[in-house]
Design an enzyme around this catalytic site. Sequence first.
Site, short mmCIF file in Angstrom:
data_model
loop_
_atom_site.label_atom_id
_atom_site.label_comp_id
_atom_site.label_asym_id
_atom_site.label_seq_id
_atom_site.Cartn_x
_atom_site.Cartn_y
_atom_site.Cartn_z
N SER A 179 4.45 47.24 -34.79
CA SER A 179 4.34 46.54 -35.53
C SER A 179 4.29 45.56 -36.48
O SER A 179 5.63 45.45 -36.37
CB SER A 179 4.43 48.09 -36.71
OG SER A 179 3.28 47.38 -38.36
N SER A 180 4.27 44.10 -36.58
CA SER A 180 5.02 42.99 -36.58
C SER A 180 6.12 42.81 -37.87
O SER A 180 6.19 44.19 -38.77
CB SER A 180 3.91 42.44 -36.83
OG SER A 180 3.51 42.15 -35.52
N GLN A 181 6.63 42.18 -37.71
CA GLN A 181 8.02 41.58 -38.61
C GLN A 181 6.68 41.12 -39.84
O GLN A 181 6.08 40.59 -40.68
CB GLN A 181 8.83 40.90 -38.55
CG GLN A 181 9.71 40.38 -40.49
CD GLN A 181 10.91 39.49 -39.72
OE1 GLN A 181 10.61 38.88 -38.32
NE2 GLN A 181 12.08 39.28 -39.86
#
Length: 388
Positions: A153-155
Amino acid sequence: MVREIVAGGGLTDPAWRTAFEEVPRHLFVPYYYETGAPGEAGTAVGAAGTAAGAASTAAGAPGTAAASTGAGAAGIAAGAPGTAAAGVPGGGAAGAGEAGEAGEAGAVRGTVGYTRLWRDDPHPLRRARWLAGAYADAPLATRVRDGELITSSSQPSLMARMLHALQVRDGDRVLEIGAGTGYNAALLAHRLGDTHVTTLDLDPEITEAARNHLAAAGFRPTVVTGDGARGCPLHAPYDRIIATCAVASIPPAWLGQCRPDALILTPLATGLIALRVADARHAEGRFLAIPAYFVPLRGSGPPPQVPTHGLPSRPLLDDSFRFLLNVAAGHMEPVEALALWEHEGRPGRERYGVTVRGDRQWAWLDDPEGAYGWPLGPPGRLQPFPYR
């Protein structure tokens, strides 16, 4: 998390700020992984998306990367030739969404150990650590297979910047390439409504998990299992397409599924290109100023190696030079790239752009018809060039 993003200059659009405040990220990451042996504090694996920054790392500089896709920061395997992505805004920011999302995917190989933090851990301190991590402005590794990081899950701060750059309007239909955890799709659905959002991923396990996470949070956008490079014609046309994996060139199917004046935002080289679509065969746009490192679209092969022979070490420490090396990889000798970079005043990403005209695609500096241009696609791919 939201306060931190706002303090950093993000979420200036009240609608996106409300979405980040009201969509519970922890529901999309019931577990995630940290690097390091069990018992160690570990670093959020998303940071391992550094390998995703291979395009940049290949240039000889330390990679910054995140993994995830959604609309955030790092990418995840999302298409096959799908898409996997892991992104990171420069300077240590990592993340891009979720496989997704602007970032959810990372293909990190190696023997590094991973420690799992999860919602139902019987140990209260580890549960507290899981929850704190879920709301940290950092990428989170969410899927590991055989010692390889598959999705993340991206920043959130990078996801926020990508969503802002997408310039959505009420009523827009959006296709997300890379479902990841579903978090980015939830943010889009909060902003636009379920019926206006389609998210796609190659891996049926990923799409099933994303669908469940979305339902738990009260969202039901369309979730499709399929090849990201082919898009999703069933629900076209789209006003916006956002990808969370790096592409060597723009998949023609994406343009064909867009309405005129649509916007495509996708990682390319170590940046984010925003293309305005004229029609099914023509598009043009410039790179955003921020760095972003993503793993390649799955099935497209590894990014081209970037030779650095004959180069002094100092330029390789400069992100703007590494970007040029990646954009022109396979089409320009390193010493030629250095001479160009110095002659043109060390240009940043925002001076570069991409043009698509039928079967021709090329990246350029300052002007699509100017002196500096490089064909897009694998090295050695022959394309007619409009000005050479």
